[in-house]
Design an enzyme around this catalytic site. Structure first.
Site, PDB file in Angstrom:
ATOM      1  CE  LYS A  83      13.062 -62.608  -5.032  1.00 59.37           C
ATOM      2  NZ  LYS A  83      12.992 -61.433  -4.155  1.00 59.37           N
TER       3      LYS A  83
HETATM    4  C1  E4P Z   1      15.735 -59.397  -4.398  1.00 54.80           C
HETATM    5  O1  E4P Z   1      14.879 -59.909  -5.055  1.00 54.80           O
HETATM    6  C2  E4P Z   1      15.636 -59.100  -2.968  1.00 54.80           C
HETATM    7  O2  E4P Z   1      14.277 -58.839  -2.655  1.00 54.80           O
HETATM    8  C3  E4P Z   1      16.388 -57.887  -2.552  1.00 54.80           C
HETATM    9  O3  E4P Z   1      17.025 -57.274  -3.655  1.00 54.80           O
HETATM   10  C4  E4P Z   1      17.245 -58.059  -1.349  1.00 54.80           C
HETATM   11  O4  E4P Z   1      17.839 -56.820  -1.058  1.00 54.80           O
HETATM   12  P1  E4P Z   1      18.509 -56.478   0.360  1.00 54.80           P
HETATM   13  O5  E4P Z   1      19.818 -57.185   0.413  1.00 54.80           O
HETATM   14  O6  E4P Z   1      18.683 -54.983   0.318  1.00 54.80           O
HETATM   15  O7  E4P Z   1      17.540 -56.929   1.402  1.00 54.80           O
END
Ligand code: E4P
Length: 214
Positions: A83
């Protein structure tokens, strides 16, 4: 549509797998920090449970650092996806990692221009954060619609991974729009099943069955 779980918790991942709905996992530094375990061991455990991609995020913010961390994380297991945040150095890192055959999930996407650049750089997945956009009175799902249209217009193969999902309607709308993947917390996966008429109906069937002569 593929279902990913957005968590660093092996118990939740196993529970989603047991339900038969698990296609992959997304983690982020915040989610891994909650588990309070050495992160490489934790990621290795998650990869063993998961028959699909597991996203692990770099924390460097310079291209060389992201590339180095990404290469290192990719050694943990064959199903690791790196990522990378959609910043200028991130774009350089996406190109370098993908040119070495490493899959990349481009994260922290909040605009269709960011998604367009990620696709041009060769991203495997783009993660637009719908819930965080909704939080600031901007339609997260409208962004998903725009990205799907843009990717369709030019035949980009980058998969749209709807992230920061907070509730069932995000999942319904993503499915209607034809998004490739939704990643969601375990509690959202569970809520997808809930319907009061199912509970009422089941109770009535069981009450009536109790009256049947056996
Ligand atoms: C995506 O890959 C992120 O880990 C995640 O969806 C972020 O979500 P949040 O906005 O609830 O922290």
């Amino acid at each position: 549509m593929k279902f990913f779980i957005d968590t660093g918790n092996p118990g939740e991942i196993q529970a989603a797998k047991d339900m038969g709905v698990l296609d992959g996992v997304t983690t982020n530094p915040t989610l891994l920090a909650r588990e309070n375990k050495p992160y490489k061991e934790l990621l290795a455990e998650i990869c063993r449970i998961t028959d699909g991609p597991v996203s692990a995020e770099v924390t460097a913010v310079d291209a060389a650092g992201m590339f180095k961390q990404g290469k290192d994380l990719a050694k943990i297991a064959d199903n690791i996806v790196i990522k990378v945040p959609i910043i200028k150095d991130g774009v350089i890192a996406i190109k370098k990692l993908t040119s070495e055959g490493i899959k990349v999930n481009v994260t922290l996407c909040f605009s269709s221009t960011q998604a367009l650049i990620a696709a041009k750089a060769g991203a495997t997945f783009i993660s637009p954060f719908v819930g965080r956009l909704d939080d600031i009175s901007t339609s997260g799902m409208q962004l998903i619609e725009e990205i799907i249209t843009i990717y369709d217009n030019f035949g980009f193969e980058t998969e749209v991974l709807v992230a920061s999902v907070r509730h069932s309607m995000h999942v319904v709308e993503a499915a209607l729009m034809g998004a490739d993947i939704v990643t969601m917390p375990f509690n959202v996966i569970e809520k997808l099943l809930n319907h009061p008429l199912t509970d009422i109906g089941l109770k009535k069937f069981l009450d009536d069955w109790a009256k049947v002569k056996k």
